[in-house]
Design an enzyme around this catalytic site. Structure first.
Site, PDB file in Angstrom:
ATOM      1  N   GLU A   1       6.345  10.636  -2.382  1.00  0.00           N
ATOM      2  CA  GLU A   1       5.504  11.560  -2.007  1.00  0.00           C
ATOM      3  C   GLU A   1       4.492  11.753  -3.063  1.00  0.00           C
ATOM      4  O   GLU A   1       4.171  13.091  -3.373  1.00  0.00           O
ATOM      5  CB  GLU A   1       6.280  12.915  -1.825  1.00  0.00           C
ATOM      6  CG  GLU A   1       7.660  12.641  -1.021  1.00  0.00           C
ATOM      7  CD  GLU A   1       7.360  12.943   0.519  1.00  0.00           C
ATOM      8  OE1 GLU A   1       6.223  13.148   0.722  1.00  0.00           O
ATOM      9  OE2 GLU A   1       8.406  12.667   1.301  1.00  0.00           O
ATOM     10  N   GLY A   2       3.961  10.893  -3.753  1.00  0.00           N
ATOM     11  CA  GLY A   2       3.113  10.934  -4.749  1.00  0.00           C
ATOM     12  C   GLY A   2       3.425  10.543  -6.067  1.00  0.00           C
ATOM     13  O   GLY A   2       4.294  11.451  -6.744  1.00  0.00           O
TER      14      GLY A   2
ATOM     15  N   HIS B   1       0.974  -1.139   0.091  1.00  0.00           N
ATOM     16  CA  HIS B   1       0.034  -0.056  -0.177  1.00  0.00           C
ATOM     17  C   HIS B   1       0.919   1.202  -0.217  1.00  0.00           C
ATOM     18  O   HIS B   1       1.445   1.730   1.084  1.00  0.00           O
ATOM     19  CB  HIS B   1      -0.786   0.082   1.139  1.00  0.00           C
ATOM     20  CG  HIS B   1      -1.847  -1.252   1.239  1.00  0.00           C
ATOM     21  ND1 HIS B   1      -2.974  -1.310   0.482  1.00  0.00           N
ATOM     22  CD2 HIS B   1      -1.686  -2.378   2.051  1.00  0.00           C
ATOM     23  CE1 HIS B   1      -3.441  -2.436   0.477  1.00  0.00           C
ATOM     24  NE2 HIS B   1      -2.877  -3.062   1.559  1.00  0.00           N
TER      25      HIS B   1
ATOM     26  N   SER C   1       0.138   4.362  -2.811  1.00  0.00           N
ATOM     27  CA  SER C   1      -0.657   5.336  -3.115  1.00  0.00           C
ATOM     28  C   SER C   1      -1.880   5.269  -2.445  1.00  0.00           C
ATOM     29  O   SER C   1      -2.564   6.250  -2.557  1.00  0.00           O
ATOM     30  CB  SER C   1      -0.761   5.510  -4.683  1.00  0.00           C
ATOM     31  OG  SER C   1       0.492   5.852  -5.496  1.00  0.00           O
TER      32      SER C   1
END
Length: 401
Positions: free
Chosen positions: A380-381, A150, A152
């Protein structure tokens, strides 16, 4: 008579073609130059070897030095933190990542994730216990959110904390976290877990029984950075280990937004270092009887890279001014992270083509920065997540599910 007629134009500065330094005051410049000088002295002479060896030796000493510079928790107030502006923190991130993304990651995780979480959501006791040592670099922290399955989708995390003891005051924490910067050298970990009350954050001393942090090896990116897995095997914590001021995903997501802001600046540091290497190489490398910088195709590449580099720095400045004014929205941080990291990678790749075969050598910084940015692009995305954040903001329609 116009102002331009009265005042001579300043000379063109190839290092600052848009005159962006005019936006900075003397204190901003002093902080930037101090961090740049530290990186030139302590990182640049060694970073190629550290990267090749896949390690960051002396990380604790480096952390203490960064603490003495005021670079850890730099924009936080009190508890030994420097209380610098968002722009000043951004300038520091740019200079650190111009040396190496791993050094900027050390600072970002320490200050913008672990320290920020405690500073914003912690109790006064937690702040007093941890923040001064972390600001000084005496205590290294890490931030545990991403899991093996897990990344995003943090709402689906499996790490779980349950109440324990006869009065239910203690907590027992179990689970695994993955890709954790600073993990195996940290003295404290901020770990996010599911509970019956919702997602909560826990301040976990890493010497707690049941806690371990095996280091992740065999990386081809961020090699000069400590990356670990966190294993939590029924780690028992007292009631006061929980961050009391937040429940739910807004806790970790606000921390990530703060860290992403530093990446907006840092990515431009990696891009600048690669661009500078390409410019210098183009001016000295000769083919067909003259420097390759004199050929039109090379100049076109340099011009396009300069445009994207300095546009990215301007964007970072703009977001920094908004953050200092308390007006920066998460969607705007996504805008900056998406644009600047994506453009920075392209600048590194184009710089590599100018260096030709030398571009793959660690004698030059270009390939190192390019491979590091492949990690920065994801953490961070991811690109896709930030595209969806902006897509939702632009349309009002949620495409995440």
């Amino acid at each position: 008579m116009s102002a331009s007629a009265r005042t001579p134009l300043p000379p063109f500065d190839p290092a600052d073609p848009l005159g962006i330094d005019d936006l900075l005051d003397p204190e901003d410049l002093a902080i930037r130059d101090t961090v740049r000088a530290w990186a030139a002295d302590r990182v640049l002479p060694h970073i190629a070897d550290w990267y090749e060896q896949g390690e960051l030796p002396g990380i604790r000493e480096l952390a203490r030095e960064l603490g003495s510079l005021g670079a850890l928790g730099m924009s936080l107030q009190g508890y030994g933190c420097a209380g610098a502006s968002a722009v000043q923190y951004g300038l520091a991130c740019l200079e650190l990542e111009a040396a190496d993304s791993g050094i900027r990651s050390l600072v970002s995780v320490q200050g913008s994730l672990a320290m920020y979480a405690i500073h914003r959501f912690g109790s006064e006791e937690q702040k007093q216990r941890w923040l001064p040592g972390m600001a000084a670099g005496e205590t290294i922290g890490c931030f545990g959110l991403t899991e093996p399955d897990h990344g995003s989708d943090p709402a689906s995390m499996r790490t779980y904390a349950k109440r324990a003891g006869g009065d239910g005051a203690d907590w027992v924490l179990s689970g695994r976290k993955m890709w954790i910067t600073n993990g195996s050298v940290a003295a404290v970990a901020v770990v996010w877990a599911q509970t019956d009350e919702g997602i909560r954050g826990f301040v976990v001393p890493t010497d707690s029984p049941g806690f371990s942090a095996p280091e992740i090896r065999h990386k081809w990116s961020l090699r000069a950075s400590v990356t670990s897995e966190l294993v939590l095997d029924e780690v028992r914590l007292p009631a006061d280990a929980v961050l009391p001021e937040v429940v739910g995903l807004k806790g970790p997501l606000s921390c990530l937004s703060h860290a992403r802001y530093g990446i907006v600046w840092g990515a431009m540091g990696a891009a600048r270092a690669s661009f500078d290497a390409a410019v210098e190489y183009a001016k000295t490398r000769e083919q067909f009887g003259r420097p390759i910088g004199g050929f039109q195709l090379t100049q076109a590449k340099l011009a396009d890279m300069a445009v994207e580099l300095h546009k990215g720095v301007l964007l970072a400045h703009h977001l920094g001014r908004r953050l200092d004014a308390g007006r920066l929205r998460p969607e705007q941080v996504s805008f900056g992270k998406l644009n600047n990291v994506r453009e920075a990678i392209e600048i590194c790749r184009t710089s590599r083509t100018i260096l030709g075969a030398n571009g793959i050598s660690l004698e030059y910084p270009v390939m190192r920065h390019a491979t590091n940015l492949e990690s920065v692009l994801t953490y961070e995305g991811t690109v896709e997540m930030h595209q969806l954040v902006l897509g939702k903001a632009l349309t009002g329609l949620d495409a995440f599910r």
